[in-house]
Design a protein around this motif. Structure first.
Motif, PDB file in Angstrom:
ATOM      1  N   THR A 158      35.892  85.839  41.523  1.00  0.00           N
ATOM      2  CA  THR A 158      36.937  85.392  40.603  1.00  0.00           C
ATOM      3  C   THR A 158      36.366  84.501  39.512  1.00  0.00           C
ATOM      4  N   ASP A 159      35.575  83.525  39.857  1.00  0.00           N
ATOM      5  CA  ASP A 159      35.010  82.652  38.835  1.00  0.00           C
ATOM      6  C   ASP A 159      33.615  82.191  39.219  1.00  0.00           C
ATOM      7  N   GLY A 160      32.923  82.962  40.024  1.00  0.00           N
ATOM      8  CA  GLY A 160      31.607  82.566  40.505  1.00  0.00           C
ATOM      9  C   GLY A 160      30.559  82.581  39.411  1.00  0.00           C
ATOM     10  N   ILE A 161      30.057  81.415  39.081  1.00  0.00           N
ATOM     11  CA  ILE A 161      29.007  81.281  38.079  1.00  0.00           C
ATOM     12  C   ILE A 161      27.702  81.014  38.811  1.00  0.00           C
ATOM     13  N   THR A 162      26.668  81.730  38.459  1.00  0.00           N
ATOM     14  CA  THR A 162      25.347  81.504  39.022  1.00  0.00           C
ATOM     15  C   THR A 162      24.482  80.861  37.954  1.00  0.00           C
ATOM     16  N   THR A 163      23.961  79.675  38.246  1.00  0.00           N
ATOM     17  CA  THR A 163      23.095  78.987  37.300  1.00  0.00           C
ATOM     18  C   THR A 163      21.727  79.652  37.306  1.00  0.00           C
ATOM     19  N   VAL A 164      21.251  80.028  36.125  1.00  0.00           N
ATOM     20  CA  VAL A 164      19.968  80.697  35.985  1.00  0.00           C
ATOM     21  C   VAL A 164      18.874  79.676  35.681  1.00  0.00           C
ATOM     22  N   VAL A 165      19.136  78.770  34.762  1.00  0.00           N
ATOM     23  CA  VAL A 165      18.179  77.718  34.405  1.00  0.00           C
ATOM     24  C   VAL A 165      18.957  76.476  34.007  1.00  0.00           C
ATOM     25  N   SER A 166      18.423  75.307  34.386  1.00  0.00           N
ATOM     26  CA  SER A 166      19.110  74.052  34.135  1.00  0.00           C
ATOM     27  C   SER A 166      18.121  73.018  33.610  1.00  0.00           C
ATOM     28  N   ASN A 167      18.564  72.230  32.638  1.00  0.00           N
ATOM     29  CA  ASN A 167      17.774  71.122  32.101  1.00  0.00           C
ATOM     30  C   ASN A 167      18.560  69.844  32.360  1.00  0.00           C
ATOM     31  N   ALA A 168      18.106  69.054  33.313  1.00  0.00           N
ATOM     32  CA  ALA A 168      18.824  67.857  33.742  1.00  0.00           C
ATOM     33  C   ALA A 168      18.952  66.830  32.620  1.00  0.00           C
ATOM     34  N   ALA A 169      20.053  66.097  32.647  1.00  0.00           N
ATOM     35  CA  ALA A 169      20.254  65.004  31.696  1.00  0.00           C
ATOM     36  C   ALA A 169      19.157  63.966  31.923  1.00  0.00           C
ATOM     37  N   GLY A 170      18.569  63.470  30.854  1.00  0.00           N
ATOM     38  CA  GLY A 170      17.524  62.459  30.955  1.00  0.00           C
ATOM     39  C   GLY A 170      16.177  63.001  31.383  1.00  0.00           C
ATOM     40  N   SER A 171      15.982  64.320  31.328  1.00  0.00           N
ATOM     41  CA  SER A 171      14.722  64.924  31.771  1.00  0.00           C
ATOM     42  C   SER A 171      13.574  64.656  30.807  1.00  0.00           C
ATOM     43  N   GLY A 172      13.909  64.369  29.551  1.00  0.00           N
ATOM     44  CA  GLY A 172      12.867  64.200  28.546  1.00  0.00           C
ATOM     45  C   GLY A 172      12.231  65.515  28.141  1.00  0.00           C
ATOM     46  N   LYS A 173      12.918  66.617  28.430  1.00  0.00           N
ATOM     47  CA  LYS A 173      12.380  67.951  28.155  1.00  0.00           C
ATOM     48  C   LYS A 173      13.335  68.761  27.301  1.00  0.00           C
ATOM     49  N   VAL A 174      12.806  69.792  26.698  1.00  0.00           N
ATOM     50  CA  VAL A 174      13.596  70.842  26.087  1.00  0.00           C
ATOM     51  C   VAL A 174      13.045  72.146  26.661  1.00  0.00           C
ATOM     52  N   LEU A 175      13.932  73.081  26.946  1.00  0.00           N
ATOM     53  CA  LEU A 175      13.506  74.365  27.485  1.00  0.00           C
ATOM     54  C   LEU A 175      13.703  75.428  26.411  1.00  0.00           C
ATOM     55  N   LYS A 176      12.641  76.133  26.076  1.00  0.00           N
ATOM     56  CA  LYS A 176      12.748  77.227  25.113  1.00  0.00           C
ATOM     57  C   LYS A 176      12.952  78.506  25.907  1.00  0.00           C
ATOM     58  N   ILE A 177      14.141  79.089  25.795  1.00  0.00           N
ATOM     59  CA  ILE A 177      14.480  80.313  26.506  1.00  0.00           C
ATOM     60  C   ILE A 177      13.977  81.490  25.680  1.00  0.00           C
ATOM     61  N   ASN A 178      12.967  82.182  26.220  1.00  0.00           N
ATOM     62  CA  ASN A 178      12.353  83.299  25.503  1.00  0.00           C
ATOM     63  C   ASN A 178      13.030  84.625  25.812  1.00  0.00           C
ATOM     64  N   THR A 179      13.345  84.855  27.081  1.00  0.00           N
ATOM     65  CA  THR A 179      14.001  86.099  27.461  1.00  0.00           C
ATOM     66  C   THR A 179      14.982  85.865  28.595  1.00  0.00           C
ATOM     67  N   LEU A 180      16.053  86.624  28.586  1.00  0.00           N
ATOM     68  CA  LEU A 180      16.993  86.687  29.700  1.00  0.00           C
ATOM     69  C   LEU A 180      17.423  88.142  29.797  1.00  0.00           C
ATOM     70  N   VAL A 181      17.068  88.767  30.914  1.00  0.00           N
ATOM     71  CA  VAL A 181      17.343  90.190  31.110  1.00  0.00           C
ATOM     72  C   VAL A 181      18.237  90.354  32.322  1.00  0.00           C
TER      73      VAL A 181
END
Length: 133
Positions: free
Chosen positions: A28-51
């Motif tokens: 009904t509303d099941g969301i599966t997290t694929v990638v997560s960047n935590a708050a305060g991680s000090g990072k940025v994630l560059k998403i190149n591909t999602l297939v």
């Protein structure tokens, strides 16, 4: 939450995450997290591909950026990347590739929801990204 300066980075790590068997029946509303960047991680994630790959009978896949895991179902906390994209049976669909890569800032995540079908089937998702800090 500040986005890191990606000109003067210390580390770039290539990562591939894979999730198999995202159900399409009885969801009904099941969301599966694929990638997560935590708050305060000090990072940025560059998403190149999602297939997304259809295993069995499916109608499609939704891909969204979410603010937090607990708020998947509210419109104010989501931005659609792809909505009801058709994934042909036993085929793959590149939702994100090098021509339309995105940056995932702190406190954001990408989630996938498979479209419900009476026949069942599943969606497999592979995401390749760079962890930049």
């Amino acid at each position: 939450m500040a986005a890191p300066n990606i000109v003067n980075v210390a580390t770039i790590t290539g990562i591939t995450s894979a999730i198999s068997g995202i159900a399409t029946i009885g969801v009904t509303d099941g969301i599966t997290t694929v990638v997560s960047n935590a708050a305060g991680s000090g990072k940025v994630l560059k998403i190149n591909t999602l297939v997304a790959t259809a295993i069995g009978a499916t109608t499609g896949v939704d891909v969204n950026i979410y603010n937090t895991a607990g708020r998947h179902n509210t419109a104010i906390s989501t931005v659609s990347i792809a909505t009801t994209m058709t994934v042909p049976i036993l085929s793959s669909l590149a939702v994100i590739d090098k021509t339309n890569s995105i940056y995932l800032e702190e406190g954001k995540q990408i989630g996938v929801r498979a479209e419900t079908t009476p026949e069942g089937g599943t969606i497999d998702v592979v995401c390749s990204y760079e962890d930049i800090s």
